[in-house]
Design an enzyme around this catalytic site. Sequence first.
Site, PDB file in Angstrom:
ATOM      1  N   LYS C 183      77.422  49.169  29.353  1.00 10.80           N
ATOM      2  CA  LYS C 183      76.871  50.047  28.304  1.00 10.80           C
ATOM      3  C   LYS C 183      75.364  49.973  28.426  1.00 10.80           C
ATOM      4  CE  LYS C 183      75.370  50.266  24.484  1.00 10.80           C
ATOM      5  NZ  LYS C 183      74.059  50.826  24.044  1.00 10.80           N
ATOM      6  N   GLU C 257      70.939  36.786  27.098  1.00 12.06           N
ATOM      7  CA  GLU C 257      69.559  36.678  27.567  1.00 12.06           C
ATOM      8  C   GLU C 257      68.722  37.423  26.546  1.00 12.06           C
ATOM      9  OE1 GLU C 257      66.371  37.197  28.568  1.00 12.06           O
ATOM     10  OE2 GLU C 257      66.827  38.471  30.280  1.00 12.06           O
ATOM     11  N   CYS C 291      61.016  40.503  28.002  1.00 17.29           N
ATOM     12  CA  CYS C 291      61.454  39.407  27.138  1.00 17.29           C
ATOM     13  C   CYS C 291      60.706  38.117  27.457  1.00 17.29           C
ATOM     14  CB  CYS C 291      62.950  39.205  27.269  1.00 17.29           C
ATOM     15  SG  CYS C 291      63.515  39.209  28.961  1.00 17.29           S
ATOM     16  N   GLU C 388      58.367  38.233  18.194  1.00 18.04           N
ATOM     17  CA  GLU C 388      58.306  38.958  19.461  1.00 18.04           C
ATOM     18  C   GLU C 388      57.865  40.393  19.170  1.00 18.04           C
ATOM     19  OE1 GLU C 388      62.033  39.696  21.518  1.00 18.04           O
ATOM     20  OE2 GLU C 388      61.041  39.288  23.417  1.00 18.04           O
TER      21      GLU C 388
END
Lengths: 312, 275, 479
Positions: C183, C257, C291, C388
């Site tokens: 996906k 992750e 990331c 973040e």
Amino acid sequence: MSSIKESKNILKWSDTVELVDNLRVDEVGLKERVASLASRSIKKDSKLQALNYIISMCDLTTLEGEDTEGKIGQMTAKAIRPDPSNDEVPSVAAVCVYPALVSKAKEMTRNSNVKVASVSSYFPSGQAPLESKILDTQFAIDQGADEIDIVINRKAFFEGDYRKMYDEIVALKEVCKSVHLKTILEVGELRTYENIKKASLISLAAGSDFIKTSTGKISNGSSREACYLMAKAVWDYKTVTGFKAGIKVAGGIRDSKDAIRYLVIVNEELGSEWLNPDYFRFGASSLVDDVLKQIKKLKTNAYQSSYYFPRG
Amino acid sequence: MNEIKKTYKNYVGGKYVRSESGKTFRIDLKNDFYEVPLTSRKDIRDAVVAAKKGYSNWQKLSPYNKTQVLYRLSEMLEGNFETYQQLLQDAGLTKAKASEDIHKAVDTIIWYAGMADKWEQMTGNLNPVAGDFFNISHQESLGVVFTLNSNNQSLNSLLLNMLPALTVGCAVISFNEENSVIALKLAEDINNSDLPGGALNIMSGKFELLIEDVSNHVEITAMAIYKEINNHDKKIIKENASKSLKRIFINPPTMGLEALFPFIETKTVWHPKGR
Amino acid sequence: MNKWEYAESIESSSIVNIDKKYGIFIDGNFQSANSKKFIKTISPSTEEVLSSVTLGNEIDINSAVESAKEGLKIWSKISGTERAKYLFKLARLIQERSREFAVLETLDGGKPIKESRDFDLPQVAANFFYFAGWADKLDLSWNAKGLKPYGIIGQIIPWNFPLLMLSWKVAPALATGNVVILKPAESTPLTAILFAELCQEVGLPPGVFNLVTGDGTTGAALVKHPDISKIAFTGSTGVGKYIQKETADRDIGLTLELGGKAANIVFNDAAIDQAVEGVVNGIFFNQGHVCCAGSRLVLQEDIHDEFVTKLEKRMQSLRVGNPLDKNTDIGAINSKEQLDKITNLVNEGVKEGGSIFQTDCELPQNGFWFKPTLFTNAQPSYRISREEIFGPVLTTLTFRTPEEAIEISNNTEYGLSAGIWTEKGSKILWAADRLQAGVIWANTFNKFDPSSPFGGYKESGFGREGGRHGLLSYLKVQS
């Protein structure tokens, strides 16, 4: 043209030591950055502008034992008017010759903006006593040289006698007075990047107006990495002293593409105020021909042959 | 019969402690019964504090040193052979089975003791990356691990549940239900070994009373469940674990390199190669 | 003299053909889905609609699972060498069509063509090459008993490196004998669709690779499907936690992750100019949509001023604009939503008291853009130091001693990556031991390689991708 800069730019030895103490360069990171700059895509108008810059920044050079006054005549004519078929092409910045040919070059360029640069200080090895180097330099100046290209004392450098290397440049700077001093590092012999940056900073501290990559007499003359490091040194030196030094790249730069990559380095690391002959030069013999071809190609959209352009 | 019975305590932070709640519960073995601490939520909190301290002292020991500490544990076990044999017999094992279990337990320690200074060579490696870089992956211990041990009345099972995490340098809160007597007995040998206080904490109680507290405790990095648990409990554990991404392992392997996988974390370090 | 401006140097997009609408890829073919809903995928640099892709629903996920079951029957029967050949062929084909993929990635995601061309695509091909070679030697990979493929893997990937994340997931999953339902991210589905076409071209058995486009609801349906034996997810920590929670009642493998707030520590004995480059690359690579981005500059106090001066000067040379321009360093922010998030956090940072520096670049009229931004005078407690941001925003924190540098760096729930800049070898090793992070870059940053394991400590997730260690994410250890 303000090619003669303020010459009170000598940094005391003790301050110089502080400047070069604990220099650190990481080779892989350096190469990565230089490679990334090389991927800039310079097209259309910006390319034409770059090619004209390059011509105007060239020190058209001949440094051979076989050089004669006749040869100097050909080269200076080309220096003044590199492409007789195109008036938009500027003169080169200077011609660069041995001291014995300075007066001829001077005579040939008297009605132009083209400067005469002379190598000295027992170019290319520099393996002579300082007294001889001083005489060599003084002679070239007496002959009318506008600019002097000296070599650093690599013997002293590799023996760790940085003070001696510095003192020699200071002494030659004194001889030069207001004559423009370019100091050749011979980066291909220095080999490590830390050496190149160290030699750059010492040369600047000792009063050089320009630092220059190579004599052109060894196979690994210039490199973009060296140019990048020298730009960094020029920047750092400006930060400390306020003095804005120039860079000359010489040795192995033969085509426009390569030369444009050098321009990109200077443009992005120092800024566009360095993009003129007062602050950036190419020492070259065959580069000019390729640049002229490229200029004509951009105008006519046809690839060119060298027989359209005069011999230098 | 009117003999004086030993009351076992939890072993936390290198000390024998009663539950702060004062509660105990009774473990009926086949031939005897014992009272053991009924660990409370606060006891768990204290154990985590102790384990964190134990972790910093245990993981920093050199692998060679860890090997020796664990090997010494096997010596202690051998030295108390008869005590364990009696306990296991009380728990219903025949004398021969009890003896076999202790021998196996000693062998298990020997295997793990020798693993402490070798596993990193089996799990780590240089990676052949493109470009001028030195790149190496090696493993580090996860931190504080809670193990829910098997109910087997077996010294060997117990060790197979605590040693994988301990060997790689984790601090372990070893939680026991029906095998608590053997576990708490083992604590005495642990105490006499050179294992730093808090590296291995042994507790008894009913996990169902603590399931929320343990699975919600952020400083417990991983839980390893070495027994069958029902789906309802599994769901509670994993849902609570997800709040801090706690690592949950249900019935992981107990021997072989793969037994260590749950308790190690891979760290990869890059450095340029240049002049 | 005039400034030397680089003329536009636009990579032609005529190489890509984009259909108006796409269905889902199952049973080895594109077909129309049960869902009749579509999502418009736009180019974030122009807001132009590129295509409409299916918003897959639960029934579509069910069909994909059925397809995957058939695929698994075939895939589990063929030898490792045969699996390797398919992957090698895919790798080669990706190389051959890499320009097309790169342009498509840049159009759909907004990243500079320079990066999709020179970074994403070479890495994608390398991943397939690397894992292809493992397919027939899994028995040599780990000295561990009972390693078996999981079966059907559900893979959910983010929008920051769409095709690269596909390759990180699909290549090892297929090499280890699993089959895949992928996906892709809602905003960047197009390169995954092109990849599906490649699977057809190499004759990959039907059902081995399945693709269902959609949004979060599609991902949720995939996560919830009982026949999925493993979920591999790359994305936010929030969604990672949701997945762990959602699958709590199942015995399922998970590789997560997730986010990061990496410290990039610069000691006073670093090679400063290269450190500046590394810090710039660490946070401005891919618009900071990374990331493992080095989003916290942890700087030794005594070089603060010198370093920040050099950093700001270097930031000024970053070229922000049309991602198809070969000279663009920073492209478009991936979506309006992400741009709003960045803007809010940056405004918050200013309110909290951080000193902000933004470069003088001009931003295009249309599309989503954010200027390269540096905060100094930030405190560790500020939101810009903790959360973040996932954009081109760097927060500077200072330290006095190495111990303090480590404390500041580890003072976060994340643990994905960290950077160390010092020319003193022993200090690198000392710091690397103490930093709680899965990837440590010393005197470099944002380096990736198929052979190098990647993944986080703490709330940056678990499991590794890449390298020998990455194989374990797709092989079940049976006790």
